[in-house]
Design an enzyme around this catalytic site. Structure first.
Site, PDB file in Angstrom:
ATOM      1  N   PHE A 121       0.980  -1.142  -0.066  1.00 13.46           N
ATOM      2  CA  PHE A 121       0.059  -0.013  -0.133  1.00 13.46           C
ATOM      3  C   PHE A 121       0.901   1.200   0.014  1.00 13.46           C
ATOM      4  O   PHE A 121       1.887   1.114   0.533  1.00 13.46           O
ATOM      5  CB  PHE A 121      -0.844   0.030   1.323  1.00 13.46           C
ATOM      6  CG  PHE A 121      -2.322  -0.302   0.993  1.00 13.46           C
ATOM      7  CD1 PHE A 121      -2.701  -1.162   0.004  1.00 13.46           C
ATOM      8  CD2 PHE A 121      -3.173   0.932   1.540  1.00 13.46           C
ATOM      9  CE1 PHE A 121      -4.166  -1.293  -0.071  1.00 13.46           C
ATOM     10  CE2 PHE A 121      -4.743   0.767   1.092  1.00 13.46           C
ATOM     11  CZ  PHE A 121      -5.145  -0.261   0.519  1.00 13.46           C
ATOM     12  N   GLN A 235      -7.991  14.314   4.339  1.00 12.26           N
ATOM     13  CA  GLN A 235      -7.555  13.735   3.074  1.00 12.26           C
ATOM     14  C   GLN A 235      -8.432  13.361   2.111  1.00 12.26           C
ATOM     15  O   GLN A 235      -9.909  12.860   2.258  1.00 12.26           O
ATOM     16  CB  GLN A 235      -7.039  12.283   3.642  1.00 12.26           C
ATOM     17  CG  GLN A 235      -6.376  11.599   2.566  1.00 12.26           C
ATOM     18  CD  GLN A 235      -5.950  10.023   3.325  1.00 12.26           C
ATOM     19  OE1 GLN A 235      -6.502   9.197   3.397  1.00 12.26           O
ATOM     20  NE2 GLN A 235      -4.638   9.932   3.802  1.00 12.26           N
ATOM     21  N   HIS A 237      -8.736  11.193  -0.772  1.00  9.74           N
ATOM     22  CA  HIS A 237      -8.225   9.665  -1.559  1.00  9.74           C
ATOM     23  C   HIS A 237      -8.200   9.968  -2.829  1.00  9.74           C
ATOM     24  O   HIS A 237      -9.099  10.377  -3.718  1.00  9.74           O
ATOM     25  CB  HIS A 237      -9.266   8.770  -0.906  1.00  9.74           C
ATOM     26  CG  HIS A 237      -8.806   7.328  -1.358  1.00  9.74           C
ATOM     27  ND1 HIS A 237      -8.428   6.798  -2.553  1.00  9.74           N
ATOM     28  CD2 HIS A 237      -8.284   6.293  -0.519  1.00  9.74           C
ATOM     29  CE1 HIS A 237      -8.176   5.886  -2.415  1.00  9.74           C
ATOM     30  NE2 HIS A 237      -8.039   5.287  -1.366  1.00  9.74           N
ATOM     31  N   LEU A 251     -15.135   4.766  -3.497  1.00 10.13           N
ATOM     32  CA  LEU A 251     -13.972   4.667  -3.180  1.00 10.13           C
ATOM     33  C   LEU A 251     -13.335   3.473  -4.238  1.00 10.13           C
ATOM     34  O   LEU A 251     -14.082   2.347  -4.177  1.00 10.13           O
ATOM     35  CB  LEU A 251     -13.321   4.232  -2.035  1.00 10.13           C
ATOM     36  CG  LEU A 251     -12.098   4.705  -1.393  1.00 10.13           C
ATOM     37  CD1 LEU A 251     -11.703   6.138  -1.595  1.00 10.13           C
ATOM     38  CD2 LEU A 251     -11.847   4.370  -0.223  1.00 10.13           C
ATOM     39  N   GLU A 254      -6.939   1.264  -2.560  1.00 12.52           N
ATOM     40  CA  GLU A 254      -5.641   1.276  -3.128  1.00 12.52           C
ATOM     41  C   GLU A 254      -5.059  -0.057  -3.316  1.00 12.52           C
ATOM     42  O   GLU A 254      -4.047  -0.096  -4.031  1.00 12.52           O
ATOM     43  CB  GLU A 254      -4.916   2.072  -1.767  1.00 12.52           C
ATOM     44  CG  GLU A 254      -3.713   2.722  -2.192  1.00 12.52           C
ATOM     45  CD  GLU A 254      -2.982   3.520  -0.953  1.00 12.52           C
ATOM     46  OE1 GLU A 254      -1.619   3.691  -0.607  1.00 12.52           O
ATOM     47  OE2 GLU A 254      -4.108   4.275  -0.182  1.00 12.52           O
ATOM     48  N   ARG A 310      -0.744   8.875   0.020  1.00 16.50           N
ATOM     49  CA  ARG A 310      -2.142   9.509  -0.780  1.00 16.50           C
ATOM     50  C   ARG A 310      -2.306  10.962  -1.059  1.00 16.50           C
ATOM     51  O   ARG A 310      -2.761  11.294  -2.006  1.00 16.50           O
ATOM     52  CB  ARG A 310      -3.382   8.994   0.113  1.00 16.50           C
ATOM     53  CG  ARG A 310      -3.617   7.705   0.307  1.00 16.50           C
ATOM     54  CD  ARG A 310      -4.920   7.370   1.180  1.00 16.50           C
ATOM     55  NE  ARG A 310      -5.263   5.900   1.046  1.00 16.50           N
ATOM     56  CZ  ARG A 310      -5.910   5.297   1.888  1.00 16.50           C
ATOM     57  NH1 ARG A 310      -6.682   6.205   2.900  1.00 16.50           N
ATOM     58  NH2 ARG A 310      -6.408   4.013   1.999  1.00 16.50           N
ATOM     59  N   HIS A 376     -12.320  11.782   1.907  1.00 18.97           N
ATOM     60  CA  HIS A 376     -12.202  10.562   2.410  1.00 18.97           C
ATOM     61  C   HIS A 376     -12.063  10.300   3.963  1.00 18.97           C
ATOM     62  O   HIS A 376     -12.672   9.482   4.699  1.00 18.97           O
ATOM     63  CB  HIS A 376     -11.137   9.727   1.734  1.00 18.97           C
ATOM     64  CG  HIS A 376     -10.881   8.262   2.051  1.00 18.97           C
ATOM     65  ND1 HIS A 376     -11.826   7.526   2.069  1.00 18.97           N
ATOM     66  CD2 HIS A 376      -9.974   7.689   2.553  1.00 18.97           C
ATOM     67  CE1 HIS A 376     -11.483   6.288   2.424  1.00 18.97           C
ATOM     68  NE2 HIS A 376     -10.297   6.208   2.811  1.00 18.97           N
ATOM     69  N   ARG A 411      -3.155  10.485   6.490  1.00 26.49           N
ATOM     70  CA  ARG A 411      -2.924   9.007   6.836  1.00 26.49           C
ATOM     71  C   ARG A 411      -2.410   8.055   5.678  1.00 26.49           C
ATOM     72  O   ARG A 411      -2.950   8.157   4.628  1.00 26.49           O
ATOM     73  CB  ARG A 411      -4.391   8.626   7.354  1.00 26.49           C
ATOM     74  CG  ARG A 411      -4.538   7.115   7.724  1.00 26.49           C
ATOM     75  CD  ARG A 411      -5.928   6.851   8.194  1.00 26.49           C
ATOM     76  NE  ARG A 411      -7.000   7.032   7.189  1.00 26.49           N
ATOM     77  CZ  ARG A 411      -6.976   6.123   6.272  1.00 26.49           C
ATOM     78  NH1 ARG A 411      -6.387   4.833   6.120  1.00 26.49           N
ATOM     79  NH2 ARG A 411      -8.023   6.249   5.293  1.00 26.49           N
TER      80      ARG A 411
END
Length: 614
Positions: A121, A235, A237, A251, A254, A310, A376, A411
């Site tokens: 990730f 954040q 995304h 979404l 990822e 991200r 997100h 994050r």
């Protein structure tokens, strides 16, 4: 005045996602009477939408992975704005929480040796996300709710909490809310409250968040007198669906990029090689050949730029769209069809395949997806003690997305699910310790309870007034256009003015009909929370005159070394003015904001970054 149903328990946990369930399980294990309150149905928490996995340095794929590397990745991803102690505890305890989840019945994907499989990730040095295909959040919730119900946690579903209530000492000692199906009111007296209410995304037009994410916990905490930190850190995304309209904002995990998916612009070019920041240059491939070598053999070459953190990927997509190289509907293309076989895609990403095929008419095994940044997650939240999750208000604890500090200004993917487990458990422990150390029974002021009920029912008493859906629409447009992924001082000041107008309109909403099954009234009671968190985010963004993590100022494009040493703390001063109308909360116009120094990291942890530099 309507009748108010009442309950008396030791601990109330508000929110039945991963953090709330884990907190309830822990408090119940101490022999306490625990009430788990959730706004929707049990099992429908937004946690189920977390698809990619839970980050934990198990070392099953890369034996050299350990908590120190995970800690360092988390701090770097958060641009060093994190609470170092929270990041340390998270990295150290996440492996045990994953193993515990497995002991309780969670079914993880396995390596050929039978260990829990881990995937790559963005922002993580090694593959460390434990996963169940792309349905990890669903499996986590299934396992935790089965454990909680079996252990005897009392569940109160479809209950909207309006306000926290204090006792004479100033400690949180209860709450008042209403049953969403019937509209009848209910109160709890309790010795401790754990907030596990999730995020704030429904204040933005494009969001991956579900309908529950209206910032209730953030707002209730600040109304109750708790400190908030770094609320500007939101954040976006990088890969939310942008087309068709019916699925906009949903979404795209990822895990698609972790399993080989690449980002292309309208010209068909992998543009992420143009946006590698110096901080990550040493570990990021700078050519397609090197990146593809890494996908073929993770021990060879450097990581693809699609797996940057991200915030970096989201800003890169935004830049391509602004430069006129975006997809037809304002995003870019995410291509895995040319990278993996159809069989592999269906096996490794079953939810993604089904989501696009059934909801969007797109077969991701043969064509690319149109994706773009979507609101997100909020890194900012209630300031808590790292070890106990206690807030600055006695009797109030917070864990999960509602709590600030763990993730700094950005994050890393996968850290959210392990965050829920680590700090959900610690919240349950902290609340239980507090209850066991508290003498006497809890009590709240009946008059304060009735004031909340009067404010909540006021929209029914107005013959004319604002439509709550119009206020919500204008709020989402304001936050999307003026407090979105790229911000400027002038637009933020404009947003603050618009929010003040919206607060006045929200105080005069009118609702027709009765309280039973009335979504218009439900929204009217959500608007105060949405406006409060929107004001906090905008105020924080005005004061953070730099770009850091998820917060990007176009007029201050670089990070500021001095601002990187402070949290922006927001609070309602003691005795803050009351506002009238339907809001019925301490005036959010009295919220103050102050820069306060970050906790000092111990030398032994700072040495981890010094080692990396060398």
């Amino acid at each position: 005045m309507p009748e108010i149903e009442s309950h008396d328990v030791d601990v109330v946990v508000i929110g039945a996602g991963g953090a709330g369930l884990r907190a309830a399980i822990e408090a119940k294990a101490r022999g306490l009477r625990v009430a788990l309150v959730c706004k929707s149905l049990l099992g429908k928490a937004h946690t189920v939408m977390a698809e990619g996995g839970a980050a934990a340095a198990l070392g099953n794929v890369y034996p050299e992975d350990n908590w120190q590397v995970h800690f360092r990745d988390t701090m770097r991803g958060g641009k060093m704005l994190n609470n170092w102690r929270m990041a340390q505890l998270h990295a150290q305890e996440a492996p045990d929480r994953i193993r515990e989840l497995e002991e309780w019945g969670a079914l993880f994907d396995r390596t050929k040796d039978g260990l829990i499989l881990q995937r790559d990730f963005g922002g993580h040095r090694y593959a460390r996300l434990a996963h169940i295909g792309d349905r990890t959040g669903l499996e986590l919730i299934r396992t935790l709710q089965q454990k909680a119900v079996a252990d005897g946690v009392e569940v109160f579903m479809e209950l909207k909490v309006l306000r926290l209530l204090h006792d004479d000492s100033g400690a949180v000692a209860g709450l008042v809310g209403y049953w969403r199906p019937s509209g009848s009111f209910v109160s709890f007296t309790t010795k401790a409250v754990v907030l596990a209410t999730g995020g704030v995304g429904k204040s933005w037009k494009y969001t991956s968040n579900s309908w529950e994410s209206t910032g209730d916990g953030h707002a209730m905490a600040v109304w109750a007198g708790a400190d908030m930190i770094d609320m500007e850190a939101v954040q976006f995304h990088p890969t939310g669906m942008v087309w068709p309209l019916s699925v906009r904002g949903i979404l795209v995990t990822e895990g698609v990029r972790g399993d080989g998916g690449v980002l292309r612009n309208a010209e068909g070019r992998r543009f992420m090689f143009d946006y590698i920041p110096p901080m990550f240059a040493a570990e990021t491939a700078d050519s397609e050949e090197e990146a593809d070598k890494w996908y073929a053999d993770h021990s060879a070459g450097r990581r693809p730029p699609e797996l940057l953190p991200r915030d970096e990927v989201a800003r890169s997509i935004n830049s391509e769209v602004k430069a006129g190289r975006g997809s037809p509907h304002g995003g870019v293309f995410l291509d895995i069809a040319s990278r993996r076989s159809a069989e592999d895609i269906r096996r490794r990403l079953p939810s993604m395949y089904h989501q696009f095929k059934e909801l969007a008419g797109v077969d991701i095994t043969v064509e690319a997806m149109e994706v773009g940044p979507t609101c997100h997650y909020i890194m900012g939240g209630v300031r808590v003690d790292a070890d106990t999750t206690a807030t600055t208000v006695p009797g109030l604890f917070a864990a999960g997305e509602v709590a600030g500090g763990m993730h700094g200004s950005n994050r890393l993917g996968g850290n959210s699910l392990s965050d829920l487990l680590v700090f959900g458990r610690r919240a349950g422990m902290g609340a239980a310790d507090y209850v066991e150390g508290r003498s006497g029974s809890a009590s709240v002021d009946r008059a304060a309870m009735e004031e909340v009920v009067r404010a909540a029912t006021a929209p029914f008493e107005r013959e004319s007034g604002e439509n709550p859906y119009d206020v919500q629409h204008d709020l989402q447009e304001t936050m999307q256009s003026l407090v979105g992924i790229i911000r400027t001082g002038s637009e933020l000041e404009e947003a603050m003015g618009k929010l003040e107008e919206l607060e006045e309109r929200a105080a005069n909403v009118a609702v027709a009909g009765g309280p039973q099954y009335n979504p218009g009234w439900n929204l009217a009671t959500d608007l105060p929370s949405m406006l409060t968190v929107s004001r906090c985010t905008t105020q924080g963004a005005i004061h953070r005159t730099e770009s850091r993590g998820g917060h990007t100022r176009d007029d201050y494009p670089a990070p500021d070394a001095e601002l990187g040493k402070v949290n922006f703390v927001q609070r309602v001063p003691a005795g803050g003015a009351r506002s009238g109308g339907a809001v019925g909360t301490p005036s959010i116009r009295s919220i103050t904001i102050t820069p306060e120094p970050l906790p000092v990291m111990p030398d032994e942890l700072q040495a981890l970054f010094d080692e990396e530099a060398h």
